[in-house]
Enzyme design. Structure first.
Site, short mmCIF file in Angstrom:
data_model
loop_
_atom_site.label_atom_id
_atom_site.label_comp_id
_atom_site.label_asym_id
_atom_site.label_seq_id
_atom_site.Cartn_x
_atom_site.Cartn_y
_atom_site.Cartn_z
N SER A 69 0.85 -1.19 0.00
CA SER A 69 0.00 0.00 0.00
C SER A 69 0.88 1.23 0.00
O SER A 69 2.03 1.19 0.44
CB SER A 69 -0.86 -0.01 1.26
OG SER A 69 -1.34 1.28 1.50
N SER A 70 0.32 2.35 -0.46
CA SER A 70 1.11 3.59 -0.52
C SER A 70 1.50 4.09 0.87
O SER A 70 2.36 4.95 1.00
CB SER A 70 0.28 4.68 -1.22
OG SER A 70 -0.95 4.86 -0.54
N CYS A 71 0.91 3.52 1.92
CA CYS A 71 1.26 3.99 3.27
C CYS A 71 2.63 3.49 3.71
O CYS A 71 3.10 3.81 4.80
CB CYS A 71 0.19 3.56 4.28
SG CYS A 71 0.24 1.84 4.68
N TYR A 98 0.81 -1.47 10.01
CA TYR A 98 0.48 -2.02 8.69
C TYR A 98 1.63 -1.79 7.72
O TYR A 98 2.05 -2.68 6.98
CB TYR A 98 -0.79 -1.35 8.18
CG TYR A 98 -1.32 -1.85 6.86
CD1 TYR A 98 -1.32 -1.02 5.74
CD2 TYR A 98 -1.85 -3.13 6.74
CE1 TYR A 98 -1.81 -1.47 4.53
CE2 TYR A 98 -2.35 -3.58 5.52
CZ TYR A 98 -2.33 -2.74 4.42
OH TYR A 98 -2.83 -3.18 3.22
N LYS A 102 3.95 -4.50 5.59
CA LYS A 102 3.98 -4.49 4.11
C LYS A 102 5.41 -4.27 3.61
O LYS A 102 5.81 -4.84 2.59
CB LYS A 102 3.02 -3.43 3.57
CG LYS A 102 1.55 -3.80 3.72
CD LYS A 102 1.26 -5.12 3.01
CE LYS A 102 -0.21 -5.51 3.09
NZ LYS A 102 -0.46 -6.82 2.41
N HIS A 141 -12.34 2.49 4.84
CA HIS A 141 -11.59 3.62 4.28
C HIS A 141 -12.57 4.76 4.00
O HIS A 141 -13.79 4.57 4.04
CB HIS A 141 -10.88 3.20 2.99
CG HIS A 141 -9.75 2.24 3.20
ND1 HIS A 141 -9.87 0.89 3.00
CD2 HIS A 141 -8.48 2.43 3.65
CE1 HIS A 141 -8.73 0.30 3.28
NE2 HIS A 141 -7.86 1.22 3.68
O1 GFB Z 1 -9.12 6.28 3.93
P1 GFB Z 1 -8.64 6.63 5.30
O2 GFB Z 1 -9.34 5.99 6.43
O3 GFB Z 1 -7.11 6.23 5.42
O4 GFB Z 1 -8.69 8.22 5.60
P2 GFB Z 1 -5.75 6.91 4.92
C1 GFB Z 1 -8.40 9.14 4.63
C2 GFB Z 1 -8.72 10.54 5.15
O5 GFB Z 1 -10.16 10.67 5.18
C3 GFB Z 1 -8.24 10.89 6.57
C4 GFB Z 1 -10.57 11.32 6.36
O6 GFB Z 1 -7.76 12.22 6.53
C5 GFB Z 1 -9.53 10.83 7.38
O7 GFB Z 1 -9.50 11.71 8.49
N1 GFB Z 1 -11.95 10.96 6.69
C6 GFB Z 1 -12.98 11.83 6.79
C7 GFB Z 1 -12.41 9.72 6.95
N2 GFB Z 1 -14.12 11.20 7.14
C8 GFB Z 1 -13.79 9.87 7.24
C9 GFB Z 1 -14.56 8.71 7.57
O8 GFB Z 1 -15.77 8.77 7.86
N3 GFB Z 1 -13.90 7.52 7.54
C10 GFB Z 1 -12.56 7.43 7.23
N4 GFB Z 1 -11.98 6.21 7.21
N5 GFB Z 1 -11.78 8.52 6.93
C11 GFB Z 1 -5.01 4.42 4.93
C12 GFB Z 1 -4.10 3.56 5.79
O9 GFB Z 1 -4.72 5.77 5.30
O10 GFB Z 1 -4.73 4.29 3.55
C13 GFB Z 1 -4.15 2.13 5.35
O11 GFB Z 1 -4.50 3.69 7.15
C14 GFB Z 1 -4.00 2.00 3.86
O12 GFB Z 1 -3.12 1.43 5.98
C15 GFB Z 1 -4.92 2.93 3.12
O13 GFB Z 1 -2.68 2.30 3.53
C16 GFB Z 1 -4.66 2.85 1.63
O14 GFB Z 1 -5.75 7.14 3.46
O15 GFB Z 1 -5.44 8.08 5.80
#
Ligand code: GFB
Length: 272
Positions: A69-71, A98, A102, A141
């Site tokens: 993953s890009s993380c 995570y 990876k 996500h």
């Molecule tokens: O997709 P996400 O959960 O993961 O969050 P990451 C992306 C952004 O969306 C963050 C905002 O800035 C969150 O604060 N956000 C706003 C929300 N509202 C929401 C909501 O209701 N739910 C969620 N989930 N986010 C992940 C990594 O990071 O990226 C994983 O944790 C993986 O390991 C994935 O690499 C591809 O993009 O921040």
């Protein structure tokens, strides 16, 4: 089969002797799941990677593609992020567990190539979304979470939706059908020890994404950002130039992808 159990994985590989393996399994989730379950995310993803890669090496798998993953890249990597940024500086804390799992997996592929001459490769996709996604409001996500939040608000007549963070972070999104197409290209054409990025090149702020989802779901209320929730990394758009040089291009735009994912979710009652 429980991929964390090495005996079960070894028994499967001994019986099936798969020629080709695409390793897409793992414990995955959004920023909340990652930041609150770091031990689980590190342990389970590391075990699954070690078991599958080792068994594939021992049972003569001709080609294995490991997905990360890009993380895995540093929180403040130079953008767009080239594969050479790996381990150049510190990781984003919310998904360190995570990311380390990876990184270990992609390094294991590299080392099996060097020591045993195995054609094991690894690919690092950007934020993925699409049909069969996880729509749980805590562990998902952002894109599926917003589809569900806006849909539920519209159906229940609520006039506001609470989003996490500030809405300022930038994210790149790729539809899973485009990812699948990229993986076939990599299985056919890629055989290098360096990991390879898989991104769409299309990035939006979380606030812009929310506006796209509101339009697709026809939600007309207000967006409220809860800045007590984490933003995560400020930006992580990938440099996917090396993959494009192999002839792959994404075909599904973000708006079109959000639309078809919403249609899929409605048709399959994915929000209940
Ligand atoms: O997709 P996400 O959960 O993961 O969050 P990451 C992306 C952004 O969306 C963050 C905002 O800035 C969150 O604060 N956000 C706003 C929300 N509202 C929401 C909501 O209701 N739910 C969620 N989930 N986010 C992940 C990594 O990071 O990226 C994983 O944790 C993986 O390991 C994935 O690499 C591809 O993009 O921040």
């Amino acid at each position: 089969m429980n991929l964390i159990d090495q005996a079960q994985v070894n028994a499967f590989f001994a019986a099936e002797k798969p020629e080709y393996v695409i390793h897409a399994a793992g414990l995955v989730g959004g920023i909340m799941a990652n930041s609150t379950r770091q031990a689980d995310f590190l342990y389970e993803n590391m075990m699954v990677a070690a078991n599958v890669i080792r068994a594939a090496a021992e049972r003569g798998t001709r080609k294995l593609l490991f997905l990360g993953s890009s993380c895995i890249y540093p929180k403040f990597a130079k953008q767009p992020i080239h594969e050479s940024e790996l381990l150049a500086s510190g990781l984003e804390p919310t998904n360190e567990g995570y990311a380390v799992a990876k990184i270990a997996g992609l390094k294991l592929c590299t080392m099996y190539r060097r020591q045993y001459g195995k054609d094991f490769i690894s690919a690092m996709p950007t934020n993925l979304y699409g049909p069969n996604d996880n729509f749980d409001l805590v562990s998902s996500h952002v894109l599926p979470a917003l589809l569900r939040k806006f849909h539920d608000a519209k159906i229940s007549g609520k006039n506001e939706v609470i989003l996490w963070g500030t809405g300022k972070p930038l994210r790149e999104f790729l539809h899973v059908d485009d990812l699948a197409d990229a993986l076939l290209t990599l299985m056919e054409k890629y055989g290098d020890e360096q990991t390879i990025n898989v991104g769409s090149g299309e990035e939006v702020s979380i606030a812009e994404l929310a506006r796209i989802v509101a339009e697709v779901t026809e939600f007309q209320g207000d967006l409220v950002f809860d800045s007590s929730k984490p933003d995560g990394t400020p930006r992580k758009i990938l440099d996917s130039g090396r993959l494009r040089n192999l002839g792959w291009e994404p075909r599904i735009s973000l708006v079109e992808g959000v639309r078809n994912t919403y249609q899929w979710a409605l048709k399959n009652s994915a929000f209940t």
